[in-house]
Design an enzyme around this catalytic site. Structure first.
Site, short mmCIF file in Angstrom:
data_model
loop_
_atom_site.label_atom_id
_atom_site.label_comp_id
_atom_site.label_asym_id
_atom_site.label_seq_id
_atom_site.Cartn_x
_atom_site.Cartn_y
_atom_site.Cartn_z
N ASN A 1 30.33 -18.13 -11.21
CA ASN A 1 29.76 -19.05 -10.55
C ASN A 1 29.18 -20.35 -11.19
OD1 ASN A 1 26.74 -19.96 -9.20
ND2 ASN A 1 28.05 -19.55 -7.69
N ASP B 1 30.85 -10.35 -3.85
CA ASP B 1 30.13 -11.13 -4.54
C ASP B 1 28.79 -10.40 -4.60
OD1 ASP B 1 28.08 -13.01 -5.35
OD2 ASP B 1 28.40 -14.47 -3.50
N ASN C 1 26.08 -11.13 -6.54
CA ASN C 1 24.99 -11.88 -6.88
C ASN C 1 23.94 -11.26 -7.98
OD1 ASN C 1 24.79 -14.61 -5.62
ND2 ASN C 1 24.73 -13.24 -3.59
N PRO D 1 16.86 -13.67 -5.99
CA PRO D 1 16.59 -13.12 -6.97
C PRO D 1 15.17 -12.26 -6.95
CG PRO D 1 16.37 -15.20 -7.49
CD PRO D 1 17.22 -15.11 -6.45
#
Length: 736
Positions: free
Chosen positions: A666, A608, A610, A556
């Protein structure tokens, strides 16, 4: 410290001790060269003396640590024992002359080598401290006293020649850190939603999934932030609480980090305590507890759990999920000898590991239900229409074997974390769903070649695979552990026309507007994430499909890199789609549709990402644009991306959005959220159905994935689509 006979902390133990007990001394400390007196082989233990302390009792035997401050033969004080003290932020009364001496049969020192281990000595020291805090609100009062400011009467003497450090030091350090590869730059951006973090935030407090790791080394597992509050500790110790009702308002204080319920008269703890998910210290010592609830295992942030001086005989195996626990205080309980021996010999982590791996498998969850976006009548009509074309896609980050370590997933039983166990569940799951396309992430070369290709071939699948770029620099043995993206398709229904590897760092290097951008060198080029784009044709009809399988960077602190990677992916898809549209149809499909441009070809992007739904990545894909000053760029410079903004014309939508985005894809103790998506082009595809969420009642009873039923920290997502027939050309208005 003197305990009156009516002390709730010890009264139930005095009955187990006769007034005169003969104890054979076998302590190695009694023969130490530092002793200044002759030790008697036997000693008579009587009732607690009127002195400030008396012997500590351990399940009917004498504890190896005793206080005899007034004994004529007491030892000289030993140097202070340096140990980690979880209560160091609360001043406690001094421990006095704490030192190991008389040890009788059955004492910790007589177990095994008859030498008290550092683990057990620390346990006994903490037990002593807890017993000294039996007065009402002891810690709260001690904390208040420690926080009082003391007015100094003396005038401080300072060095007049001392050169003060420059105030610009921090600024220089911060600025220079931007030039270091892989170093997050600081930025003043607005507060972010769960799953994203300001670039200045440290990994220890980032609320982000740890499903993936940094390019080379494992990333430390972050911990979730508790809700903001002006206080986070609550001391309810020593006030004679007899009962906590299940509906107690106490369990609404979800921001609590420290909770003290010690030295009361509690006989049970409600299961509702599991709501206090951010607790790091829980003190239940000195009560009348005969058992503790299994729900305590949900408090995965716990580091200190004190159960001293209760009636507890055994511990629920569900405590095995407390993977961060440093101390579990069991002294002063008639605890099972096998459990106590583990703590005495190897410490709390060993006990937690034992409980974790011996915990019975919980009941499996109900099957995930399909959410249909069309009525049963519409489905029947589509099935009866031979011109209807449907296709289905599965997206799944399977958690690479190399990343599934006990350090990152300490709450998962070792047998459930083992790849041989997990790969069977993964394969069974994807084969049972029997979708047209499988898009898997975190598949390493060995898994792809030796396992998935061999087994999926028997079900009619063929595969396309590329590992991450780092494999090029590794030896043959090491590269087999590099993960990448694997795409499988039903070979009897589709033919593969082309396949393209998108290495984001390579594509970024090829952009003219990126070449002179420092941020590109320092932030984008160090990430070797990839996407795989495959071009298919339906064998029977000649309909074309573009399928992308992507794995976007995880950190992040680099959400600008996530946005850049997705923008690069979309740019490449638009180029590839335009070329695909110019290809002539196959001669054996005379009725194959003709595509005037790439946007007319059905497109599916799995991966994915994220990124949560409130992120810039989601905004860009769903809306088709983000401004050049979007907060997720974090004030970094990326050529035209940050001068003109991002735009695409693919007309994308998340497949789950039509039925309501999934609450999570997740699931770990420190993060629960949606970060995996299946995007589709709305102009030529429509969603028939999506696979629904995991049962919420089941999720409330498990701390995180992977576990016995879910082999990855991600869940698979599936969508079923139908191809929309091409629109007829618009008729020109009549001039008559």
């Amino acid at each position: 410290m003197f305990y009156p006979s009516q002390s709730p902390a010890i009264s139930h133990k005095l009955a187990n001790h006769p007034h005169h007990v003969n104890v054979q001394d076998q302590s190695p400390w009694s023969r130490s060269v530092n002793h200044t007196h002759t030790h008697h082989p036997q000693q008579s233990i009587g009732p607690p003396p009127p002195s400030p302390g008396y012997p500590l009792y351990t399940n009917g035997v004498v504890n190896p640590i005793q206080h005899h401050p007034h004994h004529p033969l007491s030892h000289p004080p030993l140097p202070p024992h340096q140990h980690q003290n979880s209560l160091s932020h609360y001043p406690s009364p001094p421990n006095g002359h704490i030192h190991p001496q008389h040890m009788g049969q059955g004492s910790p020192g007589s177990v095994g080598s008859q030498i008290i281990t550092p683990h057990w000595q620390q346990q006994l020291l903490k037990c002593e401290m807890i017993r000294s805090s039996r007065s009402s609100h002891h810690r709260a009062r001690a904390s208040a006293m420690a926080s009082r400011t003391v007015i100094k009467s003396a005038i401080p003497i300072t060095n007049p020649n001392l050169v003060k450090p420059s105030t610009s030091t921090n600024v220089d350090t911060t600025e220079s850190s931007k030039d270091l590869p892989g170093t997050p730059a600081l930025s003043s951006t607005p507060a972010l939603s769960a799953g994203e973090s300001s670039p200045g935030a440290t990994n220890s407090v980032v609320n982000h999934p740890s499903s993936t790791v940094a390019p080379i080394a494992e990333a430390p597992r972050p911990t979730a932030k508790p809700p903001q509050n002006t206080w986070n500790s609550l001391d309810m110790g020593g006030i004679n609480i007899k009962n906590i009702p299940p509906s107690s308002g106490l369990f609404k204080f979800t921001f609590l980090i420290n909770l003290y319920l010690n030295h009361n008269a509690l006989t049970s703890i409600p299961a509702g305590i599991a709501k206090l998910r951010h607790l790091e210290l829980l003190d239940l010592s000195g009560n009348s507890l005969s058992a503790i609830p299994a729900e305590l295992g949900m408090l995965t942030q716990l580091k200190e759990l004190y159960l001293f001086d209760n009636h507890i005989v055994t511990l629920p195996p569900e405590l095995g999920s407390l993977h961060q626990l440093q101390t579990i205080g069991v002294e002063g309980n008639p605890i099972d000898t096998s459990l106590k021996a583990i703590v005495q010999k190897d410490g709390t982590p060993a006990l937690i590991s034992y409980l974790r791996d011996s915990c019975p498998v919980p009941s499996p969850p109900p099957e995930r239900l399909w959410k249909s976006l069309i009525s049963p009548q519409e489905r029947e009509a589509l099935s009866a229409d031979p011109a209807t074309e449907t296709l289905s896609a599965l997206c799944y980050n399977i958690l690479c074997e190399k990343y599934a370590t006990e350090r990152l997933y300490g709450y998962t039983p070792s047998w459930a974390l083992n790849w041989d166990y997990r790969k069977e569940l993964i394969l069974t799951e994807v084969m049972n769903y029997d979708t047209d396309f499988l898009c898997l992430q975190e598949v390493d070369i060995a898994q792809y070649e030796d396992y998935f290709v061999k087994h999926l071939k028997g079900q009619g699948y063929e595969g396309i695979y590329w590992p991450k770029s780092r494999y090029k620099t590794m030896s043959d043995a090491d590269r087999r552990q590099v993960d990448g993206c694997a795409t499988f398709y039903k070979a009897d229904k589709y033919s593969l026309v082309e396949r393209h590897l998108i290495e984001f760092s390579t594509v970024a290097m090829q952009r003219p507007d990126f070449k002179k951008t420092d941020d590109m060198f320092n932030r984008v080029l160090g990430k070797d994430h990839i996407a795989v784009i495959c071009l298919f044709e339906v064998k029977e009809t000649g309909t074309r499909i573009i399928l992308a399988n992507a794995h976007i960077h995880w950190d992040p602190a680099y959400r600008d890199v996530k946005l850049v990677q997705v923008a690069l992916l979309v740019d490449e898809i638009e180029k590839i789609a335009a070329n695909f549209a110019r290809m002539p149809p196959r001669p054996d499909t005379p009725r194959a549709p003709v595509y005037s441009d790439g946007s007319k070809i059905p497109l599916i992007i799995c991966g994915d990402f994220n990124s949560v739904p409130s992120s810039g990545v989601y905004e860009f894909l769903a809306n088709g644009s983000v401004p050049p000053d979007h907060p997720d760029f974090m004030s970094h410079l990326y050529g035209r991306y940050t001068t003109d903004g991002l735009r695409h014309r693919l007309g994308l939508k998340s497949a789950n959005a039509a039925a309501g985005e999934l609450p999570l894809t997740n699931y770990t103790p420190s993060f629960q959220g949606e970060i995996d998506y299946i995007w589709y082009s709305t102009a030529n595809l429509a969603v028939n159905a999506v696979l629904g969420e995991v049962d919420r009642g089941y999720l409330e009873k498990v701390v995180g994935f992977p576990n016995a039923h879910f082999p990855s920290d991600h869940i698979c997502i599936i969508s079923e689509f139908r191809v929309k027939p091409p629109r007829p050309p618009a008729l020109l208005p009549s001039t008559s």
